[in-house]
Design a protein around this motif. Sequence first.
Motif, PDB file in Angstrom:
ATOM      1  N   LYS A 202       0.809  -1.215   0.000  1.00 55.77           N
ATOM      2  CA  LYS A 202       0.000   0.000   0.000  1.00 55.77           C
ATOM      3  C   LYS A 202       0.842   1.264   0.000  1.00 55.77           C
ATOM      4  N   ASN A 207       0.525   3.083  -6.114  1.00 59.19           N
ATOM      5  CA  ASN A 207      -0.823   3.460  -5.690  1.00 59.19           C
ATOM      6  C   ASN A 207      -1.074   4.949  -5.879  1.00 59.19           C
ATOM      7  N   GLN A 212      -4.753   5.998  -6.229  1.00 61.64           N
ATOM      8  CA  GLN A 212      -5.291   5.056  -5.241  1.00 61.64           C
ATOM      9  C   GLN A 212      -6.431   4.205  -5.817  1.00 61.64           C
TER      10      GLN A 212
END
Length: 314
Positions: A202, A207, A212
């Motif tokens: 993450k 990302n 995202q």
Amino acid sequence: MYRAGIDLGGTAIKAGIIDAKQQILAQASVPTRAERPAEEVIADMAGIVRQLLERLQIDESGLTGIGVGSPGLVDADAGIVRYSNNISWENVALVQELKKYFSCEIRISNDANCAALGEVKAGAAKDIANAVLLTLGTGVGGGIILNGKVFEGSNAGGAELGHISMVVGGEPCTCGRRGCVEAYVSATALIRDAKRAAAADKKSLLNELCGQRLENMNGRIPFDAALQGDKTAKEVVENYCTYLAEAIANYVNIFRPDVVLLSGGICNQGTYLTKAVEEHLSFLCFGGDRAFVPPVRCAVLGSDAGMIGAANLI
């Protein structure tokens, strides 16, 4: 000497008139609308060529021939598109149908073959006799040029370089097998692996660069993140380049071409991509640095390659 080159795609039919110096004198395109009968699509091909001849004020007698690049399984000798998933064709006698409109020579080949021939005649491999081209897109296509001519294989379906097995029982491929080259070095495969890596880390810049939202991932983001030093992205790119080099080494060991060409959106990475692959090739190819290891170059003709190559089938 004038020739017409037609690049038949799932979205558009593109055609051009090519002169003896490989220059495109005029070109045009129309939507394929592949849901129509094949005869109507072929009629549109003929219509574009006639329009271009009229625009250039060239009489049909001045046309040496017409070449067509088609997606799918193409039987070049018979002039038949045996099967094309992109346009939902099966056993379409393209040459026979197109001859209803023209009396000149007409030849067909697979679209990736035509792209390879175009690059050899007028692009990144100009004046080179032996070349292998890989198209790195949604899938992986391939074209092989030997002694300046397209290598077709016997009957339809030769030179499907994207469907050579790399990993037995590996990632599923669109052809129904598992572990094909396409399943590891297509843009689709790169995006899949980048999504997996981003989901597992993450904190990865992957990302951030896709907002995202993993559905926004594309083939450029992993390279951009890797260039900014992201460790996870570097692993994705390195793995991708390793698989690509392994595939290319197989083709080199079989054909030992003068050059290997790469085309498709991923090639926008330029030398970042080609140098990484060449570093692997130096020890992957049979004989290593004791034998000739061909350079890896990015194709330069873009969407014109197929059209120019098709014209050179004549």
